[in-house]
Design an enzyme around this catalytic site. Structure first.
Site, mmCIF file in Angstrom:
data_model
loop_
_atom_site.group_PDB
_atom_site.id
_atom_site.type_symbol
_atom_site.label_atom_id
_atom_site.label_comp_id
_atom_site.label_asym_id
_atom_site.label_seq_id
_atom_site.Cartn_x
_atom_site.Cartn_y
_atom_site.Cartn_z
ATOM 1 N N LYS A 24 0.803 -1.227 0.000
ATOM 2 C CA LYS A 24 0.000 0.000 0.000
ATOM 3 C C LYS A 24 0.836 1.276 0.000
ATOM 4 O O LYS A 24 0.411 2.311 -0.522
ATOM 5 C CB LYS A 24 -0.932 0.007 1.218
ATOM 6 C CG LYS A 24 -1.973 -1.119 1.209
ATOM 7 C CD LYS A 24 -3.090 -0.868 0.232
ATOM 8 C CE LYS A 24 -4.131 -1.980 0.251
ATOM 9 N NZ LYS A 24 -5.116 -1.823 -0.828
ATOM 10 N N GLU B 149 -9.838 5.905 3.270
ATOM 11 C CA GLU B 149 -10.620 4.794 3.783
ATOM 12 C C GLU B 149 -9.643 3.652 4.041
ATOM 13 O O GLU B 149 -8.566 3.610 3.440
ATOM 14 C CB GLU B 149 -11.670 4.356 2.747
ATOM 15 C CG GLU B 149 -11.156 3.395 1.662
ATOM 16 C CD GLU B 149 -10.126 4.008 0.710
ATOM 17 O OE1 GLU B 149 -10.038 5.247 0.654
ATOM 18 O OE2 GLU B 149 -9.409 3.241 0.041
ATOM 19 N N SER C 123 1.591 -9.669 -0.941
ATOM 20 C CA SER C 123 1.286 -8.240 -0.847
ATOM 21 C C SER C 123 1.492 -7.636 0.536
ATOM 22 O O SER C 123 1.679 -6.437 0.664
ATOM 23 C CB SER C 123 -0.159 -7.989 -1.307
ATOM 24 O OG SER C 123 -1.063 -8.758 -0.537
HETATM 25 C C1 LIG Z 1 -1.792 -6.970 2.374
HETATM 26 C C2 LIG Z 1 -2.918 -6.602 1.494
HETATM 27 N N1 LIG Z 1 -3.057 -7.232 0.322
HETATM 28 C C3 LIG Z 1 -4.077 -6.949 -0.516
HETATM 29 C C4 LIG Z 1 -5.041 -6.026 -0.187
HETATM 30 C C5 LIG Z 1 -6.180 -5.823 -1.131
HETATM 31 O O1 LIG Z 1 -6.161 -4.605 -1.800
HETATM 32 P P1 LIG Z 1 -5.786 -4.493 -3.312
HETATM 33 O O2 LIG Z 1 -6.669 -5.413 -4.084
HETATM 34 O O3 LIG Z 1 -6.030 -3.064 -3.642
HETATM 35 O O4 LIG Z 1 -4.371 -4.859 -3.469
HETATM 36 C C6 LIG Z 1 -4.948 -5.338 1.024
HETATM 37 C C7 LIG Z 1 -5.947 -4.334 1.392
HETATM 38 O O5 LIG Z 1 -6.066 -3.851 2.456
HETATM 39 C C8 LIG Z 1 -3.856 -5.638 1.877
HETATM 40 O O6 LIG Z 1 -3.722 -5.024 3.063
#
Ligand SMILES: Cc1ncc(COP(=O)(O)O)c(C=O)c1O
Lengths: 271, 412
Positions: free
Chosen positions: B102, B124, B391
């Protein structure tokens, strides 16, 4: 502009007063009682705005959001919105009727089918908060084909290009949002509103109605001095939420609307 | 543009939306009039910044020295053996400062906000990772910060709520609707309408009204651009599959976009199947949704027959969203994106598998990608390659995970 809306504004102009535009959410607190409430309010208004309940009313404050939630919880469907509009039309042949709401409900129904049903129900115009002029491609044709005005919003943040755009793409009237905020917030500065409305009126022939945040008779009177219409929403919706029972709500709506209307008269005559 | 050159990163904007922000029939700018001018101003500021080498110098300096980029691409040999099949590589976004991808986006938008002279930022958040990343950037830039978060999400991501407070942000609970991410977006939009003059809305995923899907993608493509260069260096070839979890789509588009024109690379998005796609209790908008308009864009939505948006369910707050970014919707319709899904239970199992086999505790969101990635790898040959976007890290989820594993009861 729809012939009926044109007549509404002409009548008000001749009577030296602004049009009173009243808003309620269709189906609040349930479809049956909503009909009586809408009829009670419509009897005192020049134009009625009927809100189409939506799960995510992003431009609305807590009062209208709660109305949407009540309506949906009571099982209000889009067909109820059309039935309610039709009931208002039958009782009030010359009132202006505007459907107001968010894009997804008509989009999922299909704008063509939506516009056809709205026209049949006696609706004059449609105001979709989240379809700005730039996105009109998804709805403009269908609305036009069914003789529905496309009411567009302008706000304190709209620069001249956007005023020209809204005046070119919109019809019926311009809905000027008096404040940078959501429905039910405090009304903006009256001098600033007056200047902006005068500016819009200098650009377009279209009537300009002012809404968001107008609650008191004094505010309605002050805005009614320069605007072509005064929109009152949260304050009417509050009459439903704050009364003990349905009968009181019906009476309160009617009394509130009458008081606003009387105040608008007096001010115009005095000024 | 010749000064816009970098050995690792490429600043060309490919597969751009049209002038109105439409990706095919998706996207656009379905916003209230009051927000149109602020959105147009952000769009202008973004294009001006993106063409300015100084902006990228600052951004990349922060990404390197503050965030810790480039993140490693790690060959997970024990996880590979456990799955049996293709070689699994993990793109370690969990090693970023604040623990998830993020911050790539909040650094970019934070810099934009500063360029535009905004004194306050709002956001948000669902899992709290975007909120923490926003609060972090606000602290670093000395900006006031308000974060909107569903009350339900606050309960399941308490460590992140406390981190945001420690960082000086004001966390505002949202009780309306389902009290999760979509309602937090509604509330942030309501606040922004009233405050846009001095406030920048740092949107957390590759969705929302134009220009957000575009600029969030551009700020996250560092993920895929690095991964592409890293796999070429480590394995001498491109991957066969690149895979990421999807909430709104930011980590997915960040990893996948740089591989979009490598037509031999399969691109896979993993949605949250919750209790199972058939139960109706999930957050799989691409797999089970229909076209609709919410939060400023036309995309796939979980909605009923009359266009009312449905509540969603996922064990992971960050995937618990009824919409998805418009570009992923287009890629799916064009056949460039494959869909997969993982249930709550599969994500929990994957979390434990990765932790035990590699000593890496993933976020519950990322665990969905791990689950599907291992499943896909198992169907492939050993000389093939799967890159999974890891992620975020799992620290924020520990209470929630222990509760689901029943460890909190048996402890006493
Ligand atoms: C670690 C992590 N992965 C994925 C996401 C999902 O969001 P996005 O689809 O925008 O990557 C989030 C959202 O809070 C997250 O914290």
């Amino acid at each position: 502009m729809s012939a009926r809306l044109a007549r509404v504004f002409k009548r008000c102009k001749e009577a030296h007063r602004a049009a009173l535009v009243g808003y309620l959410t269709a189906g609040d607190p349930n479809p049956e009682q909503s009909q009586e409430l809408l009829l009670s309010l419509a009897a005192e208004c020049d134009i009625i705005e009927i809100g189409m309940p939506f799960s995510d009313p992003m431009a609305d404050g807590p009062v209208i959001e709660a109305a949407s939630e009540r309506a949906l919880a009571a099982g209000t469907h889009i067909q109820d919105v059309f039935h309610l509009s039709q009931a208002v039309r039958l009782a009030n042949p010359e009132i202006g009727i505007i459907l107001m709401g968010y894009a997804n409900v008509p989009y999922v129904m299909g704008f063509e089918r939506f516009a056809e049903r709205a026209e049949k129900a006696g609706v004059d115009g449609v105001l979709i908060v989240d379809i700005p002029p730039e996105e009109g491609a998804i709805c403009d044709e269908a609305l036009k084909a069914h003789n529905l005005d496309r009411i567009l919003l302008l706000s304190p943040t709209s620069p001249d290009e956007r005023i020209h755009l809204a005046c070119a793409k919109g019809s019926g009237f311009i809905y000027y949002v008096s404040l940078t905020g959501i429905t039910g917030a405090e009304m903006g500065d009256i001098i600033e509103i007056q200047n902006k409305v005068a500016h819009i009126q200098s650009i377009s022939e279209m009537p300009v109605c002012v809404g968001f945040g107008i609650k008191t008779a004094a505010q309605a009177a002050a805005v009614g001095r320069f605007a072509d219409g005064v929109v009152v929403g949260s304050h009417f919706v509050n009459q439903i939420a704050s009364q003990q029972n349905h009968h009181q709500s019906v009476a309160a709506l009617s009394a509130t609307a009458m008081a606003l209307r009387a105040a608008m008269h007096r001010e115009i005559n005095a000024g | 543009m010749s000064s816009l050159e970098h050995p690792l990163y490429n600043f060309e904007i490919t597969h751009a939306p049209d002038a109105g922000g439409h990706f095919g029939r998706f996207g656009g700018r379905f916003a209230a009039e009051t927000l149109m001018q602020p959105l147009l101003e952000i769009e202008q500021a973004f294009y001006a910044a993106w063409a300015d080498p100084e902006f990228h110098r600052e951004r990349l300096d922060l990404l390197k020295n503050y965030v810790g980029r480039a993140t490693p691409l790690y060959h997970a040999e024990r996880l590979t053996k456990l799955s049996g099949g293709a070689q699994i590589y993990l793109k370690r976004e969990d090693l970023n400062h604040t623990g998830a991808h993020k911050i790539n986006n909040t650094i970019g938008q934070g810099l934009l906000a500063r360029r535009m002279g905004k004194k306050r930022v709002i956001a948000e958040t669902g899992a709290g990772q975007h909120g923490v990343a926003t609060a972090t950037v606000a602290a670093m830039f000395g900006m006031q910060c308000d974060i909107f978060m569903g009350r339900e999400d606050m309960a399941r991501q308490m460590p992140n709520v406390l981190r945001m407070r420690l960082l000086g942000a004001n966390v505002i609970p949202v009780d309306s609707g389902t009290a999760t991410l979509k309602d937090a977006v509604n509330e942030a939009l309501r606040n922004w309408v009233a405050s846009c003059e001095d406030t920048f809305y740092i949107f957390g995923t590759a969705a929302g009204p134009h220009p957000y899907p575009l600029l969030v993608r551009q700020f996250h493509t560092v993920i895929g651009q690095e991964a592409r260069a890293q796999i070429l260096e480590q394995a001498g070839r491109l991957p066969d599959v690149a895979i990421a979890c999807v909430g709104g789509g930011s980590n997915a588009i960040g990893l996948l976009h740089p591989f979009r024109d490598d037509l031999d690379v399969r691109l896979v998005a993993v949605e949250a199947a919750g209790y199972g796609l058939k139960t109706g209790k999930h957050a799989a908008s691409l797999a089970a949704g229909k076209a609709g308009i919410l939060h400023g864009n036309l995309t796939y939505l979980l909605e009923d027959d009359e266009g009312q948006v449905l509540g969603t369910h996922s064990i992971s707050a960050g995937l618990d969203y009824p919409g998805v970014g418009p570009e992923l919707a287009l890629m799916l319709e064009e056949g460039r994106l494959e869909l997969d899904a993982a249930t709550d239970d599969e994500a929990l199992t994957a979390l434990q598998q990765l932790t035990r086999s590699e000593g890496i505790i993933p976020a519950l969101e990322s665990s969905h990608a791990i689950a599907a990635g291992c499943r896909i790898a198992a169907t492939m040959r050993e000389d093939q390659i799967v890159i999974i976007n890891l992620s975020g890290r799992g620290d924020k989820d520990m209470d929630n995970v222990f509760k689901h594993l029943g460890w909190l009861e048996e402890k006493q």
